[in-house]
Design an enzyme around this catalytic site. Structure first.
Site, PDB file in Angstrom:
ATOM      1  CG  ASP A 114      -8.196  -4.424  -3.296  1.00 17.85           C
ATOM      2  OD1 ASP A 114      -9.416  -4.225  -3.247  1.00 17.85           O
ATOM      3  OD2 ASP A 114      -7.384  -3.550  -3.643  1.00 17.85           O
ATOM      4  CG  HIS A 160      -2.079   0.935   1.046  1.00 12.68           C
ATOM      5  ND1 HIS A 160      -1.997   2.283   1.277  1.00 12.68           N
ATOM      6  CD2 HIS A 160      -3.332   0.687   0.612  1.00 12.68           C
ATOM      7  CE1 HIS A 160      -3.172   2.826   0.998  1.00 12.68           C
ATOM      8  NE2 HIS A 160      -3.992   1.890   0.599  1.00 12.68           N
TER       9      HIS A 160
HETATM   10  N1  CMC Z   1       4.090  -7.792  -4.225  1.00 10.07           N
HETATM   11  C1  CMC Z   1       5.457  -7.829  -4.275  1.00 10.07           C
HETATM   12  N2  CMC Z   1       6.225  -6.754  -4.144  1.00 10.07           N
HETATM   13  C2  CMC Z   1       5.615  -5.581  -3.953  1.00 10.07           C
HETATM   14  C3  CMC Z   1       4.212  -5.475  -3.888  1.00 10.07           C
HETATM   15  C4  CMC Z   1       3.458  -6.622  -4.037  1.00 10.07           C
HETATM   16  N3  CMC Z   1       2.134  -6.588  -3.991  1.00 10.07           N
HETATM   17  N4  CMC Z   1       3.882  -4.180  -3.690  1.00 10.07           N
HETATM   18  C5  CMC Z   1       5.033  -3.498  -3.649  1.00 10.07           C
HETATM   19  N5  CMC Z   1       6.079  -4.345  -3.802  1.00 10.07           N
HETATM   20  C6  CMC Z   1       7.499  -4.001  -3.828  1.00 10.07           C
HETATM   21  C7  CMC Z   1       7.857  -3.400  -5.198  1.00 10.07           C
HETATM   22  O1  CMC Z   1       8.268  -4.395  -6.083  1.00 10.07           O
HETATM   23  C8  CMC Z   1       8.938  -2.426  -4.820  1.00 10.07           C
HETATM   24  O2  CMC Z   1      10.125  -3.152  -4.637  1.00 10.07           O
HETATM   25  P1  CMC Z   1      11.570  -2.478  -5.036  1.00 10.07           P
HETATM   26  O3  CMC Z   1      11.702  -1.300  -4.111  1.00 10.07           O
HETATM   27  O4  CMC Z   1      12.543  -3.567  -4.760  1.00 10.07           O
HETATM   28  O5  CMC Z   1      11.451  -2.096  -6.467  1.00 10.07           O
HETATM   29  C9  CMC Z   1       8.509  -1.898  -3.453  1.00 10.07           C
HETATM   30  O6  CMC Z   1       7.703  -2.957  -2.871  1.00 10.07           O
HETATM   31  C10 CMC Z   1       7.672  -0.629  -3.540  1.00 10.07           C
HETATM   32  O7  CMC Z   1       6.607  -0.888  -4.457  1.00 10.07           O
HETATM   33  P2  CMC Z   1       5.861   0.228  -5.283  1.00 10.07           P
HETATM   34  O8  CMC Z   1       5.066  -0.400  -6.359  1.00 10.07           O
HETATM   35  O9  CMC Z   1       6.859   1.284  -5.665  1.00 10.07           O
HETATM   36  O10 CMC Z   1       4.923   0.833  -4.167  1.00 10.07           O
HETATM   37  P3  CMC Z   1       3.766   1.877  -4.413  1.00 10.07           P
HETATM   38  O11 CMC Z   1       3.556   2.587  -3.126  1.00 10.07           O
HETATM   39  O12 CMC Z   1       4.065   2.694  -5.621  1.00 10.07           O
HETATM   40  O13 CMC Z   1       2.532   0.962  -4.813  1.00 10.07           O
HETATM   41  C11 CMC Z   1       0.733  -0.511  -4.676  1.00 10.07           C
HETATM   42  C12 CMC Z   1       1.520   0.586  -3.955  1.00 10.07           C
HETATM   43  C13 CMC Z   1      -0.507  -0.808  -3.882  1.00 10.07           C
HETATM   44  C14 CMC Z   1       0.316  -0.011  -6.066  1.00 10.07           C
HETATM   45  C15 CMC Z   1       1.638  -1.762  -4.796  1.00 10.07           C
HETATM   46  O14 CMC Z   1       1.939  -2.246  -3.509  1.00 10.07           O
HETATM   47  C16 CMC Z   1       0.980  -2.840  -5.640  1.00 10.07           C
HETATM   48  O15 CMC Z   1       1.100  -2.804  -6.873  1.00 10.07           O
HETATM   49  N6  CMC Z   1       0.300  -3.830  -5.006  1.00 10.07           N
HETATM   50  C17 CMC Z   1      -0.383  -4.866  -5.746  1.00 10.07           C
HETATM   51  C18 CMC Z   1      -1.701  -4.354  -6.299  1.00 10.07           C
HETATM   52  C19 CMC Z   1      -2.723  -4.141  -5.213  1.00 10.07           C
HETATM   53  O16 CMC Z   1      -2.928  -4.971  -4.345  1.00 10.07           O
HETATM   54  N7  CMC Z   1      -3.419  -3.003  -5.296  1.00 10.07           N
HETATM   55  C20 CMC Z   1      -4.420  -2.610  -4.323  1.00 10.07           C
HETATM   56  C21 CMC Z   1      -3.946  -1.433  -3.550  1.00 10.07           C
HETATM   57  S1  CMC Z   1      -4.739  -1.107  -2.009  1.00 10.07           S
HETATM   58  C22 CMC Z   1      -6.375  -0.778  -2.310  1.00 10.07           C
HETATM   59  C23 CMC Z   1      -6.710  -0.004  -3.474  1.00 10.07           C
HETATM   60  O17 CMC Z   1      -6.166   1.076  -3.690  1.00 10.07           O
HETATM   61  O18 CMC Z   1      -7.584  -0.489  -4.187  1.00 10.07           O
END
Ligand code: CMC
Length: 355
Positions: free
Chosen positions: A302, A245
Site C-alpha cells: 500500500d 505485514h
Molecule cells: N508502524 C509502526 N509500527 C508497526 C507497524 C507500523 N505500520 N506495523 C507493525 N508495527 C509494530 C507494532 O506496533 C508491534 O509492535 P510491538 O510488538 O512493540 O507492540 C509490532 O510491530 C507487530 O505489529 P502487529 O500489529 O502486531 O503486526 P500484525 O502482523 O498483527 O499486523 C499489519 C500487520 C499490516 C496489520 C500492521 O503492520 C499494520 O497495522 N500496518 C499498518 C497498516 C497497513 O499498512 N496495512 C496494510 C497491510 S498490507 C496490505 C493489505 O493487507 O492491504
C-alpha cells in the site's frame, strides 16, 4: 486445479501466482493474469484474445445501476458505493443462482469487467461530471483511467495502472480473500463472495491503508517535513500506514516493484517531490524500527502504490476501490477453489487467539 493459487515466502520476499514469480507476471496484461488466477494456467494467444473480448464486451452498466450511483452522496469513499452497487447488479445477472462452472465463469467476467466502470461512474458523478462510457479498444487499465478522466492516459500511465492491478490481484489468505472464501464455503453465489471481499478490504489495516498513506504524504507535503512528522507519530506510538505485514518479515516484493514504478512516473512527470517524500518516510521507518529496534517493518503493497496514484492525480477517495479492481480476480479464484471443496469453513472460537 492442481497448482496453488498463490505462494508467499515471507522471509525471502517471494510471491508467485500459480507458481509464476510476480516479477515475471508484472510484465503481462491484467487480463492474462486474471485468466491465470481463475483458470489455473496462462492463456495462449487465442484464449487470451477471447477472454479479453468477453471482458471488454461486459464493461457497460445499465441505466438502473446509473440511477443508483446518482443517488449516492458526493463526498464518500468510492468503496461505499462499490460495495452496494456490486450487490445491486447481481439481480440483473441471469446466471446469479446457477452454480455451474460455465455460469460461474460468466459471472466472473461480468464482475471483473463492471467493477472499474462502477467506480469510474461514481467518481465522475461525485465530481459533478457526466460518466464516460467504457472504450472497448483500450486495455483494462487504460480504459479505467480513460473513464475517470475523460481522456486517454499516456502509455506509461496505462502500463503503470495495469501493473498496479496485477500486483494487487492476489495474496493468498489475506483478510478479504478469507472473507470471500468463507462466504463461498457456504455455497452462496459469487456476487455474495465478492461483496464479502469488498467489505473486508475496506478497513485501514488492509486495503484502506492506501488512502491513508496518500493523506499522510499530502499532509507531510515535502521531503524536508517527513522525518520530523514520522518521528512525532512514532513518539505517540501510532502506526505508520503502508508499513508492516503479517507474512513478510523482509521487503514485500510488490512494494519494491511499486517503488520502481513510482520513481519512473516521477521522472516522466519531472516532479520528484512525492517520491522523495515517500523515500524519506521509508528511510526513517527502516532506521527507527528495523535498524534500531529489530522489528521487520518495511513498506508493504500500500505504500508506493499510494505514491503512483498521487502522480496520476487519483484522489484518496478512490484508492481502496482501485485495489478491489485488481483483487477481484483473486477473490474469484479462491471462491472457485472453495466451491470445488464443497466444505464449509467453520473455525472454533479459540482459534481467534492465534490470529
Ligand atoms: N508502524 C509502526 N509500527 C508497526 C507497524 C507500523 N505500520 N506495523 C507493525 N508495527 C509494530 C507494532 O506496533 C508491534 O509492535 P510491538 O510488538 O512493540 O507492540 C509490532 O510491530 C507487530 O505489529 P502487529 O500489529 O502486531 O503486526 P500484525 O502482523 O498483527 O499486523 C499489519 C500487520 C499490516 C496489520 C500492521 O503492520 C499494520 O497495522 N500496518 C499498518 C497498516 C497497513 O499498512 N496495512 C496494510 C497491510 S498490507 C496490505 C493489505 O493487507 O492491504
Amino acid at each position: 486445479m492442481s497448482k496453488n493459487i498463490c505462494f508467499i515466502d515471507g522471509l525471502e520476499g517471494i510471491l508467485k501466482y500459480r507458481e509464476i514469480d510476480i516479477n515475471q507476471l508484472v510484465d503481462l496484461s491484467y487480463d492474462a493474469v486474471s485468466y491465470l488466477l481463475i483458470q489455473g494456467e496462462l492463456p495462449g494467444d487465442k484464449e487470451l484474445a477471447e477472454y479479453s473480448a468477453r471482458l471488454q464486451g461486459e464493461r457497460e452498466i445499465n441505466r438502473e445501476v446509473m440511477d443508483v450511483i446518482r443517488m449516492y452522496k458526493l463526498n464518500i469513499d468510492a468503496m461505499e458505493a462499490l460495495r452496494t452497487v456490486v450487490s445491486f447488479i447481481s439481480q440483473f445477472d441471469p446466471d446469479l443462482n446457477d452454480s455451474s462452472t460455465e455460469a460461474n465463469m460468466r459471472k466472473s467476467i461480468r464482475l471483473i469487467a463492471k467493477i472499474p466502470t462502477i467506480i469510474a461512474a461514481y467518481y465522475r458523478v461525485a465530481s459533478g461530471k457526466e460518466p464516460v462510457p467504457p472504450d472497448r479498444s483500450l486495455s483494462h487499465g487504460a480504459n479505467f483511467l480513460y473513464m475517470i478522466r475523460g481522456s486517454k492516459p499516456s502509455k506509461l500511465e496505462a502500463e503503470v495502472i495495469e501493473k498496479d492491478f496485477i500486483l494487487s490481484a492476489e495474496h493468498e489468505l489475506n483478510a478479504s480473500t478469507f472473507s470471500s472464501r468463507v462466504t463461498a464455503s457456504t455455497l452462496a453465489d459469487l456476487y455474495s463472495a465478492v461483496v464479502s471481499g469488498l467489505c473486508t478490504l475496506k478497513g485501514p489495516l488492509h486495503g484502506g491503508a492506501r488512502a491513508e498513506v496518500m493523506t499522510m504524504i499530502q499532509e507531510i507535503a515535502c521531503p524536508e517535513n517527513a522525518e520530523k512528522y514520522i518521528l512525532e507519530k512514532m513518539g505517540k506510538k501510532e502506526k505508520i500506514m503502508g508499513f508492516g505485514h503479517r507474512v513478510y518479515k523482509t521487503y514485500d516484493p510488490r512494494g519494491t516493484l511499486f517503488k520502481q514504478l513510482s520513481k519512473q512516473l516521477a521522472e516522466a512527470k519531472g516532479d520528484m517531490h512525492w517520491y522523495e517524500t515517500a523515500e524519506v518516510i521509508e528511510n526513517t521507518v527502516v532506521r527507527e524500527l528495523v535498524e534500531k529496534k529489530g522489528k521487520p517493518i518495511y513498506p508493504n503493497v500500500d505504500f508506493y502504490s499510494a505514491v503512483i496514484y498521487m502522480y496520476m492525480d487519483i484522489p484518496p477517495q478512490l484508492a481502496t476501490s482501485i485495489f478491489a479492481i485488481g483483487r477481484v480476480s483473486g477473490w474469484i479464484a479462491h471462491s472457485f477453489d472453495q466451491y470445488e471443496k464443497k466444505k464449509i469453513i467453520r473455525p472454533r472460537a479459540f482459534m481467534l487467539d492465534e490470529c
